[in-house]
Write an enzyme that holds these catalytic residues in place. Sequence first.
Site, PDB file in Angstrom:
ATOM      1  N   HIS A  66     -21.966 -68.829  15.239  1.00 54.49           N
ATOM      2  CA  HIS A  66     -20.886 -68.212  16.021  1.00 54.49           C
ATOM      3  C   HIS A  66     -21.343 -67.923  17.458  1.00 54.49           C
ATOM      4  O   HIS A  66     -20.607 -68.166  18.409  1.00 54.49           O
ATOM      5  CB  HIS A  66     -20.454 -66.925  15.315  1.00 54.49           C
ATOM      6  CG  HIS A  66     -19.261 -66.238  15.912  1.00 54.49           C
ATOM      7  ND1 HIS A  66     -18.233 -66.897  16.549  1.00 54.49           N
ATOM      8  CD2 HIS A  66     -18.942 -64.919  15.954  1.00 54.49           C
ATOM      9  CE1 HIS A  66     -17.328 -66.017  16.958  1.00 54.49           C
ATOM     10  NE2 HIS A  66     -17.730 -64.817  16.617  1.00 54.49           N
TER      11      HIS A  66
ATOM     12  N   HIS B   7     -13.780 -61.833   6.829  1.00 56.27           N
ATOM     13  CA  HIS B   7     -14.532 -63.081   7.030  1.00 56.27           C
ATOM     14  C   HIS B   7     -15.993 -62.781   7.361  1.00 56.27           C
ATOM     15  O   HIS B   7     -16.338 -61.665   7.736  1.00 56.27           O
ATOM     16  CB  HIS B   7     -13.912 -63.892   8.172  1.00 56.27           C
ATOM     17  CG  HIS B   7     -14.112 -63.256   9.519  1.00 56.27           C
ATOM     18  ND1 HIS B   7     -13.322 -62.228   9.984  1.00 56.27           N
ATOM     19  CD2 HIS B   7     -15.029 -63.484  10.487  1.00 56.27           C
ATOM     20  CE1 HIS B   7     -13.734 -61.854  11.182  1.00 56.27           C
ATOM     21  NE2 HIS B   7     -14.785 -62.589  11.512  1.00 56.27           N
TER      22      HIS B   7
HETATM   23 ZN   LIG Z   1     -16.103 -62.944  13.303  1.00 56.09          ZN
END
Ligand SMILES: [Zn+2]
Length: 213
Positions: A58, A52
């Site tokens: 994030h 991924h």
């Molecule tokens: Zn990650």
Amino acid sequence: MKIHDVTVQLREGMATYAGEEPGPVLDFHSLMSEGRTANVSALSLGSHTGTHVDSPHHFLDNGVTVEQMPVEYMVGPCYVMEYAGEGHITAVDLEAARVPAGVTRLLVKTANGRFWDEDAFHPEFIGLDDDAGPWLVGRGIVLIGIDYMSIERFHSPAHAVHEALLKEGVVILEGLDLRRVGPGEYFLVCAPLPVAGADGAPARVFLLEGAVG
Ligand SMILES: [Zn+2]
């Protein structure tokens, strides 16, 4: 041209980060074996499962999300370096790897690959040490990949590597299976699903050998 698929297979029961993130589940709500005309399922999985990308969002609340990441960073010539050490990878280790000048997409192959054979999470995986992030940014790297679930060590207190890379827009590609490729130059095709608003998304990743760069 040879095509190397360096994607980890998504399957129920596979290892996930710290054993805490939800792994893949295929929930069939229509089954031909039950008289329906087609098999149809709902797929769910954590956004950092298997192979991924991490988007800046994030670790940076105002950072861009997956569908906004530049595909130009994820497709193009790349270099696979092999790291034979056992500690986390420092700027000195990266310097010693003699990555050819002009490389902007770098994948790091370590001993982590052996963990993919197991369903247990291995917190002792090798990641980048704190000073590796600024080194990569300074080298003009736009994509950095590694062969386990995080670019930096397990339970890194400040997530310094993620932050150093994501604030510069560097694509972090995690969860590669590089066991069947050797070090050297390839053409990278990294295609994460453009999930709107996502902090990360599963990607299919190919390394093309002998392709026209
Ligand atoms: Zn990650």
